[in-house]
Design an enzyme around this catalytic site. Structure first.
Site, mmCIF file in Angstrom:
data_model
loop_
_atom_site.group_PDB
_atom_site.id
_atom_site.type_symbol
_atom_site.label_atom_id
_atom_site.label_comp_id
_atom_site.label_asym_id
_atom_site.label_seq_id
_atom_site.Cartn_x
_atom_site.Cartn_y
_atom_site.Cartn_z
ATOM 1 N N HIS A 119 0.833 -1.206 0.000
ATOM 2 C CA HIS A 119 0.000 0.000 0.000
ATOM 3 C C HIS A 119 0.866 1.254 0.000
ATOM 4 C CE1 HIS A 119 -3.623 2.377 1.453
ATOM 5 N NE2 HIS A 119 -2.628 3.172 1.810
ATOM 6 N N GLU A 120 1.816 1.323 0.940
ATOM 7 C CA GLU A 120 2.614 2.535 1.085
ATOM 8 C C GLU A 120 3.509 2.782 -0.126
ATOM 9 O OE1 GLU A 120 1.577 4.434 3.123
ATOM 10 O OE2 GLU A 120 0.593 3.121 4.542
ATOM 11 N N ASP B 127 -13.883 11.155 4.071
ATOM 12 C CA ASP B 127 -12.447 10.961 4.217
ATOM 13 C C ASP B 127 -11.970 10.036 3.098
ATOM 14 O OD1 ASP B 127 -10.187 9.037 5.305
ATOM 15 O OD2 ASP B 127 -10.039 10.880 6.476
ATOM 16 N N TYR C 117 -4.850 14.484 -3.180
ATOM 17 C CA TYR C 117 -5.253 13.720 -1.995
ATOM 18 C C TYR C 117 -6.467 14.330 -1.298
ATOM 19 C CZ TYR C 117 -4.123 10.236 1.595
ATOM 20 O OH TYR C 117 -4.127 9.149 2.442
ATOM 21 N N HIS D 84 -9.991 7.664 2.907
ATOM 22 C CA HIS D 84 -9.909 6.241 3.217
ATOM 23 C C HIS D 84 -11.280 5.561 3.118
ATOM 24 C CE1 HIS D 84 -6.316 7.936 5.203
ATOM 25 N NE2 HIS D 84 -5.758 6.812 4.810
ATOM 26 N N HIS E 25 1.708 4.304 -2.978
ATOM 27 C CA HIS E 25 1.551 5.756 -2.913
ATOM 28 C C HIS E 25 2.701 6.437 -3.645
ATOM 29 C CE1 HIS E 25 -1.982 6.618 -0.597
ATOM 30 N NE2 HIS E 25 -1.597 5.941 0.467
ATOM 31 N N GLU F 80 -6.130 6.583 -2.533
ATOM 32 C CA GLU F 80 -6.102 5.541 -1.495
ATOM 33 C C GLU F 80 -6.476 4.175 -2.068
ATOM 34 O OE1 GLU F 80 -5.405 4.916 1.815
ATOM 35 O OE2 GLU F 80 -4.239 6.732 1.591
#
Length: 549
Positions: free
Chosen positions: A362-363, A449, A377, A451, A366, A386
């Site tokens: 995931h990271e 949000d 974002y 997420h 990004h 996300e």
């Protein structure tokens, strides 16, 4: 000549990634950005061809004398088709929403372009009426308002003058990131976009891209590691993957704005005498480092072997990990300013160490997004940002084929503790299972949000891969509904990964919303499998099933 040695500890079988097989089978259909036909166009040729196209089609691209461009990314397909992505400035100021992708035929002829905005980029003046210090103060106030339940320390802000073309008519704006430390000494950050003429707030978003916390001890069993000999010991640095390494943050934190750091946590490179790292227990600080390094290894291999991308930026260079960041820090994040992944240890009640395999995927994803589409974002594009990390991080988990952390469509399931109250952070088959995420698109989804607004794309990806209705996959039960009551037939996760990656790197821009994502993925499916193909029609059906038409 230095020796590179590989050891594993314990009795569990060593997990292999099957690189040769993956390369042979998974690249058979995919379009490799690094590959081109023998004698075909190179990256440099593509840039030259695109420069000619910019000159010939400046009006169609909205380019005028006060503007300039810089190349962000280049993709050359196997058949020689070229895609060159640009950022735009106006009188030397960055233009938010000014990015675009130029598409060229194998012969270098202009084929078309995708633009983040079609508005004329022009403002009456680049002299702000609102001074920078006032913009900084507004951003600090916004950061405090976003964290009302904690006492912020060392709050600082650095404004940057930009032209905002993302939010309607282009206007001069201050983009100001405020950073500070919460009561535990962990970093918080928020970016405020302010009209530089009136001081009116345009938009605001959290500035640390996160997986919203992860946890537990070590998750992937005993894994192979490529390390670097150093004297009589070994360093946790992988020379086969761009010298990617893992360091100990020593429970310290950063305080940085736009890459300027007032203080930065260390990344003390870990070393080991016998090349057997960690014990599988959190008490051994090397154990979390093993998970982080393994996660970067698998993510590197996934992007290279499936998509032909070597390294996060596609330049063959490695990044690095920092583990043991902050105090009881319930998060993990990618940071462009250090080109690194950072992992907290969790509070032990809701999350354990945030170093699980899908979190690493995931990271690092990004980072891929930041080097390609750079999806803003906030709003719907933030949800897509996300979701891109959730979708491609999930693909990394499936690619790794690790029996200790088998592939699934749950996000962060390994790191949650019973105190979290749910089995995972997010659920791709029915995102609303987490109590906050959206299953389907609506006109208000962009207000969530990021997420949670990501749920629409996560749901789309699951339906496209596996189809609708109840089923059990790898021992996990799923039951995915559809907005329109349709029955969706999946095309398999490998094809979903290829379609999403191509859409991200070739067609999406910073302002892409859900409608734009539908168009981008349909274009990608057409490129990969043909217009009217089963895959193309499945993409359309899956978007309709989440109410994106």
């Amino acid at each position: 000549m230095s020796r590179i040695r590989q050891h594993v500890r314990g009795t569990r079988r060593m997990v292999t990634t099957g690189v040769a097989a993956a390369t042979a089978t998974l690249l058979a259909v995919g379009l490799s950005p690094a590959a081109h036909a023998e004698g075909g166009p190179t990256r440099a040729t593509a840039i030259d061809n695109a420069a000619s196209a910019l000159s010939a089609h400046a009006s169609a691209l909205g380019l005028a004398a006060p503007q300039d461009t810089s190349v962000r990314d280049v993709i050359v397909d196997k058949d020689g088709t070229q895609h060159v992505r640009y950022d735009r400035t106006y009188r030397h100021l960055p233009v938010l929403g000014g990015d675009f992708v130029v598409h060229l035929t194998p012969g270098g002829a202009y084929r078309g372009a995708d633009r983040a905005t079609r508005q004329t980029v022009s403002v009456p003046t680049v002299t702000p009426a609102v001074p920078g210090p006032k913009a900084a103060g507004l951003a600090v106030d916004a950061l405090r308002a976003a964290h009302p339940d904690t006492t912020l320390k060392q709050a600082k802000a650095k404004p940057q003058l930009v032209v905002d073309a993302l939010h309607g008519t282009p206007r001069l704006a201050w983009r100001t990131t405020a950073v500070g430390l919460d009561s535990l000494g962990n970093p918080v950050a928020r970016t405020l976009l302010t009209d530089a003429r009136t001081g009116a707030r345009i938009d605001a978003w959290d500035s640390i891209e996160t997986a919203t916390g992860d946890g537990a001890s070590l998750y992937s069993g005993t894994v192979p590691l490529e390390t670097t000999p150093s004297g009589s010991s070994y360093q946790l640095k992988d020379p086969t993957r761009g010298n990617t390494y893992t360091g100990d943050a020593e429970n310290k934190t950063d305080l940085c704005i736009f890459g300027i750091c007032f203080s930065r946590a260390p990344a003390t490179l870990l070393s080991d005498a016998d090349n057997h790292w960690g014990t599988g227990a959190t008490a051994d600080r090397a154990s979390a480092a093993v998970d982080a390094q393994y996660g970067t290894d698998e993510t590197w291999d996934y992007y290279k072997n499936v998509h032909g991308r070597t390294g996060i930026a596609g330049d063959g260079k490695g990044s690095y990990n920092r583990v043991h960041y902050g105090t009881n820090y319930n998060n993990a994040f990618w940071d462009d300013s250090c080109f690194c992944m950072t992992y907290g240890d969790g509070d032990g009640t809701t999350f354990g160490p945030l170093v699980a395999l899908d979190v690493a995927g995931h990271e690092m994803s990004h980072g891929v997004t930041s080097k390609t589409a750079a999806l803003t974002y906030s709003g719907e594009s933030g949800g897509l940002n996300e979701a891109t990390s959730d979708i491609l991080g999930t693909m990394v988990e499936w690619y790794a084929d690790n029996p200790s952390d088998a592939g699934d469509y749950l996000i962060g399931e390994k790191i949650v503790k019973p105190g979290f109250g749910k089995a995972a952070l997010r659920f791709m088959d029915r995102p609303s299972r987490d109590g906050s995420s959206a299953d389907y698109w609506s006109s208000s989804v962009g207000n969530l949000d990021v997420h949670y607004s990501s749920g629409v794309a996560n749901h789309f990806a699951y339906l496209l891969a596996e189809g609708s209705g109840p089923k059990t996959i790898n021992g996990v039960s799923y039951n995915s509904p559809t907005y329109n009551g349709s029955a969706v037939t999946g095309i398999g996760r490998d094809k979903v990964g290829r379609i999403w990656y191509r859409a991200l790197t070739v067609y999406m821009t910073s302002s892409t919303n859900y409608k734009g994502a539908r168009t981008a993925t349909l274009n990608a499916a057409k490129d990969l499998y043909g217009a009217g193909s089963t895959e193309y029609n499945a993409v359309a059906a899956a978007w309709s099933a989440v109410n994106v038409g």
